[in-house]
Design a protein around this motif. Structure first.
Motif, PDB file in Angstrom:
ATOM      1  N   MET A  80       1.034  -1.450  -0.153  1.00 33.91           N
ATOM      2  CA  MET A  80      -0.222   0.224  -0.046  1.00 33.91           C
ATOM      3  C   MET A  80       1.048   0.803  -0.290  1.00 33.91           C
ATOM      4  O   MET A  80       2.407   1.704   1.143  1.00 33.91           O
ATOM      5  CB  MET A  80      -0.727  -0.241   0.972  1.00 33.91           C
ATOM      6  N   GLU A  81       0.835   2.114  -1.223  1.00 34.49           N
ATOM      7  CA  GLU A  81       1.296   3.316  -1.052  1.00 34.49           C
ATOM      8  C   GLU A  81       0.842   4.681  -0.217  1.00 34.49           C
ATOM      9  O   GLU A  81      -0.368   4.505  -0.233  1.00 34.49           O
ATOM     10  CB  GLU A  81       1.396   3.589  -2.057  1.00 34.49           C
ATOM     11  N   VAL A  82       1.888   5.542   0.572  1.00 31.12           N
ATOM     12  CA  VAL A  82       0.885   6.238   1.792  1.00 31.12           C
ATOM     13  C   VAL A  82       1.347   7.876   1.021  1.00 31.12           C
ATOM     14  O   VAL A  82       2.173   7.555   0.510  1.00 31.12           O
ATOM     15  CB  VAL A  82       2.054   6.321   3.254  1.00 31.12           C
ATOM     16  N   LYS A  83       0.464   8.041   0.771  1.00 30.65           N
ATOM     17  CA  LYS A  83      -0.391   9.538   0.293  1.00 30.65           C
ATOM     18  C   LYS A  83       1.470  10.504   1.021  1.00 30.65           C
ATOM     19  O   LYS A  83       1.334  11.166   0.242  1.00 30.65           O
ATOM     20  CB  LYS A  83      -1.166  10.466   0.421  1.00 30.65           C
ATOM     21  N   TYR A  84       1.532  10.562   1.641  1.00 34.53           N
ATOM     22  CA  TYR A  84       2.031  11.563   2.495  1.00 34.53           C
ATOM     23  C   TYR A  84       3.229  10.362   3.837  1.00 34.53           C
ATOM     24  O   TYR A  84       3.298  10.720   4.904  1.00 34.53           O
ATOM     25  CB  TYR A  84       1.462  12.348   3.831  1.00 34.53           C
ATOM     26  N   GLY A 123      -8.254  13.624  15.075  1.00 29.65           N
ATOM     27  CA  GLY A 123      -7.399  14.988  15.826  1.00 29.65           C
ATOM     28  C   GLY A 123      -5.834  14.741  15.380  1.00 29.65           C
ATOM     29  O   GLY A 123      -5.708  15.662  15.517  1.00 29.65           O
ATOM     30  N   LYS A 124      -5.172  13.581  16.386  1.00 30.48           N
ATOM     31  CA  LYS A 124      -4.379  12.881  16.015  1.00 30.48           C
ATOM     32  C   LYS A 124      -3.314  13.299  14.064  1.00 30.48           C
ATOM     33  O   LYS A 124      -2.225  13.890  14.402  1.00 30.48           O
ATOM     34  CB  LYS A 124      -3.403  11.918  16.278  1.00 30.48           C
ATOM     35  N   VAL A 125      -4.517  12.834  13.922  1.00 31.64           N
ATOM     36  CA  VAL A 125      -3.981  12.696  12.119  1.00 31.64           C
ATOM     37  C   VAL A 125      -4.013  14.313  11.389  1.00 31.64           C
ATOM     38  O   VAL A 125      -2.660  14.667  10.640  1.00 31.64           O
ATOM     39  CB  VAL A 125      -4.298  11.448  11.142  1.00 31.64           C
ATOM     40  N   GLN A 126      -5.258  14.063  11.683  1.00 25.59           N
ATOM     41  CA  GLN A 126      -5.296  16.337  10.832  1.00 25.59           C
ATOM     42  C   GLN A 126      -4.223  16.930  11.785  1.00 25.59           C
ATOM     43  O   GLN A 126      -3.825  17.520  11.374  1.00 25.59           O
ATOM     44  CB  GLN A 126      -6.336  17.022  11.538  1.00 25.59           C
ATOM     45  N   SER A 127      -3.972  16.728  13.131  1.00 24.23           N
ATOM     46  CA  SER A 127      -2.809  17.598  13.457  1.00 24.23           C
ATOM     47  C   SER A 127      -1.396  17.405  13.036  1.00 24.23           C
ATOM     48  O   SER A 127      -0.562  18.599  12.841  1.00 24.23           O
ATOM     49  CB  SER A 127      -2.559  16.782  15.459  1.00 24.23           C
ATOM     50  N   PHE A 163      -8.477  13.906   3.498  1.00 30.13           N
ATOM     51  CA  PHE A 163      -8.582  13.417   4.470  1.00 30.13           C
ATOM     52  C   PHE A 163      -9.979  13.045   5.702  1.00 30.13           C
ATOM     53  O   PHE A 163     -10.569  11.664   5.667  1.00 30.13           O
ATOM     54  CB  PHE A 163      -7.649  13.302   5.461  1.00 30.13           C
ATOM     55  N   PHE A 164     -10.334  13.954   5.852  1.00 31.44           N
ATOM     56  CA  PHE A 164     -11.478  13.548   7.057  1.00 31.44           C
ATOM     57  C   PHE A 164     -12.538  12.808   6.074  1.00 31.44           C
ATOM     58  O   PHE A 164     -13.412  12.429   7.091  1.00 31.44           O
ATOM     59  CB  PHE A 164     -11.970  15.106   7.830  1.00 31.44           C
ATOM     60  N   ALA A 165     -13.106  13.542   5.279  1.00 27.61           N
ATOM     61  CA  ALA A 165     -13.835  13.314   4.060  1.00 27.61           C
ATOM     62  C   ALA A 165     -14.612  11.640   3.514  1.00 27.61           C
ATOM     63  O   ALA A 165     -14.729  11.061   4.214  1.00 27.61           O
ATOM     64  CB  ALA A 165     -14.572  14.057   2.836  1.00 27.61           C
ATOM     65  N   GLU A 166     -12.714  11.305   3.901  1.00 30.86           N
ATOM     66  CA  GLU A 166     -12.480   9.644   3.158  1.00 30.86           C
ATOM     67  C   GLU A 166     -13.500   8.992   4.540  1.00 30.86           C
ATOM     68  O   GLU A 166     -13.023   7.971   4.698  1.00 30.86           O
ATOM     69  CB  GLU A 166     -11.592   9.775   2.703  1.00 30.86           C
ATOM     70  N   ALA A 167     -11.913   9.931   5.544  1.00 34.91           N
ATOM     71  CA  ALA A 167     -11.768   8.584   6.979  1.00 34.91           C
ATOM     72  C   ALA A 167     -13.462   8.620   7.666  1.00 34.91           C
ATOM     73  O   ALA A 167     -14.062   7.524   8.347  1.00 34.91           O
ATOM     74  CB  ALA A 167     -10.412   9.694   7.845  1.00 34.91           C
ATOM     75  N   CYS A 179      -6.485   6.176   7.338  1.00 33.26           N
ATOM     76  CA  CYS A 179      -5.427   6.943   7.840  1.00 33.26           C
ATOM     77  C   CYS A 179      -4.137   6.358   7.249  1.00 33.26           C
ATOM     78  O   CYS A 179      -3.007   6.905   7.781  1.00 33.26           O
ATOM     79  CB  CYS A 179      -5.227   6.494   9.819  1.00 33.26           C
ATOM     80  N   MET A 180      -3.775   4.886   7.258  1.00 29.27           N
ATOM     81  CA  MET A 180      -2.791   4.373   6.962  1.00 29.27           C
ATOM     82  C   MET A 180      -2.272   3.747   5.812  1.00 29.27           C
ATOM     83  O   MET A 180      -1.459   4.422   5.128  1.00 29.27           O
ATOM     84  CB  MET A 180      -3.253   2.721   7.244  1.00 29.27           C
ATOM     85  N   ARG A 181      -3.364   4.699   4.808  1.00 30.03           N
ATOM     86  CA  ARG A 181      -3.512   5.203   3.419  1.00 30.03           C
ATOM     87  C   ARG A 181      -2.433   6.546   3.492  1.00 30.03           C
ATOM     88  O   ARG A 181      -1.690   6.957   2.082  1.00 30.03           O
ATOM     89  CB  ARG A 181      -4.639   5.296   2.720  1.00 30.03           C
ATOM     90  N   TRP A 182      -2.787   7.485   4.458  1.00 25.38           N
ATOM     91  CA  TRP A 182      -2.471   9.097   4.174  1.00 25.38           C
ATOM     92  C   TRP A 182      -1.266   9.064   4.867  1.00 25.38           C
ATOM     93  O   TRP A 182      -0.526  10.234   4.392  1.00 25.38           O
ATOM     94  CB  TRP A 182      -3.625  10.037   4.438  1.00 25.38           C
TER      95      TRP A 182
END
Length: 66
Positions: A1-5, A24-28, A43-47, A59-62
């Motif tokens: 799986m390729e991570v976006k960031y 919150g942790k990922v958004q931060s 990200f938020f919409a997808e998650a 989260c693991m994709r981003w």
């Protein structure tokens, strides 16, 4: 799986397993890394379009999750 960031790592171990805490942790982390608002909103919409498992997979994709 390729991570976006791939340069962003978020430690979710020893974190409250609450979906809002994880979001919150990922958004931060995205915000601190300078990811634009529009991308963070994507990200938020997808998650939040599925169940808890979908949230974790998103989260693991981003970002890198530890």
């Amino acid at each position: 799986m390729e991570v976006k960031y791939p340069d962003i790592t978020v430690q979710l171990t020893e974190t409250d397993g609450n979906a809002f805490a994880i979001l919150g942790k990922v958004q931060s982390a995205l915000r601190k890394a300078g990811v634009p608002d529009e991308e963070r909103n994507k990200f938020f919409a997808e998650a939040t379009t599925g169940d808890y498992d979908h949230l974790l997979q998103t989260c693991m994709r981003w970002v890198n999750v530890e």
